[in-house]
Scaffold this motif. Structure first.
Motif, PDB file in Angstrom:
ATOM      1  N   LEU A 176      -7.294  -4.808 -17.259  1.00 27.72           N
ATOM      2  CA  LEU A 176      -6.532  -3.549 -17.158  1.00 27.72           C
ATOM      3  C   LEU A 176      -6.538  -3.063 -15.708  1.00 27.72           C
ATOM      4  N   LEU A 177      -7.703  -3.178 -15.057  1.00 31.03           N
ATOM      5  CA  LEU A 177      -7.793  -2.712 -13.667  1.00 31.03           C
ATOM      6  C   LEU A 177      -6.972  -3.596 -12.724  1.00 31.03           C
ATOM      7  N   ILE A 178      -6.903  -4.897 -13.038  1.00 32.60           N
ATOM      8  CA  ILE A 178      -6.049  -5.791 -12.235  1.00 32.60           C
ATOM      9  C   ILE A 178      -4.590  -5.324 -12.352  1.00 32.60           C
ATOM     10  N   THR A 190      -0.050   0.270  -9.112  1.00 34.46           N
ATOM     11  CA  THR A 190      -0.167   1.444  -8.235  1.00 34.46           C
ATOM     12  C   THR A 190      -0.498   1.101  -6.789  1.00 34.46           C
ATOM     13  N   GLY A 191      -1.025  -0.114  -6.571  1.00 36.63           N
ATOM     14  CA  GLY A 191      -1.503  -0.444  -5.227  1.00 36.63           C
ATOM     15  C   GLY A 191      -2.870   0.141  -4.936  1.00 36.63           C
ATOM     16  N   HIS A 192      -3.475   0.795  -5.938  1.00 38.86           N
ATOM     17  CA  HIS A 192      -4.817   1.362  -5.748  1.00 38.86           C
ATOM     18  C   HIS A 192      -5.832   0.515  -6.501  1.00 38.86           C
ATOM     19  N   ASN A 193      -6.799  -0.020  -5.753  1.00 38.54           N
ATOM     20  CA  ASN A 193      -7.867  -0.808  -6.354  1.00 38.54           C
ATOM     21  C   ASN A 193      -8.892   0.144  -6.977  1.00 38.54           C
TER      22      ASN A 193
END
Ligand code: TGC
Ligand code: FAD
Length: 390
Positions: free
Chosen positions: A377-379, A385-388
Motif C-alpha cells: 500500500l505504501l509503495i 503522491t510522490g511522498h515516501n
C-alpha cells in the motif's frame, strides 16, 4: 479437492490465452491433481516438505519457466509462468513457494546479474532440481526495511569473509546454494552465491509454524564464511538488484493467489450444492449465493488484472507499483474468499478433509512475505503522491 479442478472463467478469459498457455495450464493442473493434492494435507499436518516433488517440479518445467532454454529453462513467456504458479498454488502455497523461489529469486538473479561462468555452472542444475537454491534478504532486525541490513563481507585476497544472519528463508534447510544479499566495506549491497558446505555456513530450520507447514523455512547463519570473489554476482549492486527479483516473484504470487481462490470457490460451490439444511441445499439460500457471487466477481477481476500485468511483463513495461497493486489485491482477495468459503462448509471447513483451512493459514504467510500488505500500500501511496511514507 482434486476432483474440483475446473477453472471459473466467467468472462471467457480463455480467449485471451494462446493454445500453448492452455496446454501448460492443463499439464500443470494434471500434475497438481495427481502428485500434490492427494498428499499435501498429510505433509502439512506433519509439518514436512514433500521433497520427492522437487524432481517432478523440474520435470514439469516449474523451475525457471521463462529462463532461456540454453540455460535449461523452458523459454516461455510471463503469462505461462503465471499460469503455472496459479495451478501449483491451487494445490498448495508452499509448493508454489518452492517453485517461485527457485525461479524468480535464485535463477533470475543468476541469469540477470551473474557471470557467464555462474550461469553455466548453476542454471541448468537449478532448472532440473538437481540443486536447489534459496534467497536470503530478510534479517532478524530488517524485514520490511532490507536496506538497513547488517550482513556484510570484507575482502581477503581472492575471497571475501561473510558475516551475518538471515531469517525466514524458504527452502534454506535443504538448499544447496543461497543467493545472499550483504553489504561490502563501502556499505553497498551485493548478491553472493554461498554454497552448502562452506565453513561457518549453517541453515537451522524454523519450527512451530501454523502457516506454510508443507514448506521448509529456516535461517542462514554466516560465521566468517570464506566465499570466493568469483561467487559475487557482478551484473548489478544496490538494493535495486534484490528488488528486481522481488518484482518477478511478486508477479508470480499475484497469479498463485488466484489459484488458491479458485480452489476455495470450487470447494464451497460443490459443498453448498450437496449440503442440505432446512430441506434445501444451502446453495438455494440467498446468503450463500451472495458469498459465491462475490467470490466469482473477485476472482474474475483478479484474473483480468494478472493477465494484463502478464502482457505488460511480456513487453517489459510492467512497473514495480503495478506489480505491488496486483500482489496486494490478489492475495487479499484470496484471503477473503478462503474465509468466506470456510464458512460455507460450516464445521467441516475446519477439518483437513478439505483444503480451505490449509489455504487460509498459508495465505497468512503469502500476505506477509514478498512485502507485506501494508508495504505494498505504501509503495502505491508513494507512486500516487510522490511522498515516501515508509
Ligand atoms: P528505495 O529507496 O525505494 O529503493 C532503493 C533502490 O532500489 C530501487 N528500486 C527498485 N529497483 C528495481 N525494482 C524495484 N521494485 C525497485 N524498487 C526500488 C530504487 O530506485 C533505489 O535505487 P537507487 O539506485 O536510487 O539506490 O528503498 P527503500 O529502502 O525506501 O525500500 C523500499 C521498499 C520498502 C519498497 C522495499 O525495501 C521493500 O519492498 N520492502 C519489502 C521487503 C520485502 O519484500 N522482502 C521480501 C523478502 S524475500 C521473500 O519474502 C521471499 S518469500 C518467498 C516465497 O517463499 O515465495
Ligand atoms: P516487519 O518488517 O517487522 O513488519 C511488522 C509489521 O509492521 C507489518 O505489519 C508491516 O507491514 C509493518 N510495517 C513495517 N514497516 C512499516 C511502515 N514503514 N509503515 C507502516 N507499517 C510498517 N525473506 C527472504 O529474504 N527470503 C525468503 O525466502 C523468505 N521466505 C519467507 C517465508 C515465510 C513463511 C515467511 C513468513 C517470511 C519469509 N520471508 C523471506 C520474510 C518476509 O519477506 C518478511 O517476513 C516480510 O518482508 C516482513 O518482514 P518482517 O517479518 O520482519 O516484519
Amino acid at each position: 479437492m482434486s476432483e474440483n479442478f475446473t477453472s471459473p472463467d466467467f468472462y471467457n478469459i480463455d480467449e485471451l490465452l494462446s493454445e500453448e498457455h492452455k496446454l501448460i495450464r492443463e499439464s500443470t493442473r494434471q500434475w497438481v491433481s495427481k502428485s500434490v493434492s492427494p498428499i499435501i494435507e498429510e505433509y502439512a499436518q506433519k509439518a514436512e516438505f514433500p521433497s520427492h516433488l522437487i524432481k517432478e517440479l523440474g520435470e514439469i518445467g516449474a523451475f525457471g519457466p521463462y529462463i532461456p532454454e540454453k540455460y535449461g529453462g523452458a523459454g516461455l513467456d510471463q503469462i505461462s509462468y503465471g499460469i503455472m504458479m496459479q495451478e501449483i498454488e491451487r494445490g498448495d502455497s508452499g509448493i508454489r513457494s518452492t517453485a517461485s523461489v527457485q525461479s524468480s529469486l535464485v535463477m533470475y538473479p543468476i541469469w540477470k546479474f551473474g557471470s557467464d561462468e555462474q550461469k553455466e555452472k548453476y542454471l541448468p542444475k537449478l532448472a532440473t532440481g538437481e540443486i536447489m537454491g534459496c534467497f536470503g534478504l530478510t534479517e532478524p532486525d530488517h524485514g520490511s526495511n532490507p536496506s538497513g541490513m547488517i550482513s556484510n563481507f570484507k575482502s581477503d585476497g581472492d575471497d571475501v569473509i561473510l558475516n551475518g544472519a538471515k531469517m525466514w528463508i524458504s527452502n534454506s534447510p535443504f538448499a544447496d546454494i543461497a543467493v545472499v544479499w550483504a553489504k561490502d566495506e563501502n556499505k553497498r549491497i551485493h548478491g553472493l552465491i554461498v554454497e552448502r558446505g562452506m565453513d561457518g555456513f549453517t541453515t537451522p530450520e524454523t519450527h512451530n509454524k501454523w502457516s506454510l507447514r508443507a514448506s521448509s523455512t529456516g535461517e542462514l547463519i554466516f560465521d566468517n564464511v570464506r566465499v570466493p570473489k568469483k561467487n559475487i554476482l557482478p551484473g548489478k549492486s544496490g538494493l535495486g538488484a534484490p528488488l528486481m527479483c522481488l518484482d518477478s516473484a511478486r508477479y508470480g504470487i499475484s497469479w498463485g493467489a488466484i489459484g488458491v481462490a479458485m480452489d476455495c470457490y470450487n470447494t464451497a460451490l460443490k459443498y453448498s450444492l450437496e449440503r442440505v439444511q432446512f430441506g434445501k441445499p444451502i446453495a438455494a439460500k440467498q446468503l450463500q449465493q451472495k458469498k459465491l457471487a462475490e467470490m466469482l466477481t473477485e476472482i474474475t477481476k483478479a484474473q483480468l488484472l494478472s493477465w494484463k500485468l502478464g502482457k505488460l511483463k511480456n513487453e517489459d513495461k510492467a512497473t514495480s507499483a503495478q506489480i505491488s497493486l496486483a500482489k496486494r489485491n490478489n492475495v487479499d482477495m484470496a484471503m477473503n474468499i478462503a474465509r468466506e468459503a470456510r464458512q460455507v462448509l460450516g464445521g467441516m471447513g475446519i477439518t483437513g478433509d478439505f483444503s480451505i483451512m490449509r489455504h487460509m493459514m498459508n495465505l497468512e504467510s503469502v500476505i506477509t512475505y514478498e512485502g507485506t500488505h501494508d508495504i505494498h500500500l505504501l509503495i502505491l501511496g508513494n507512486e500516487i503522491t510522490g511522498h515516501n511514507a515508509f
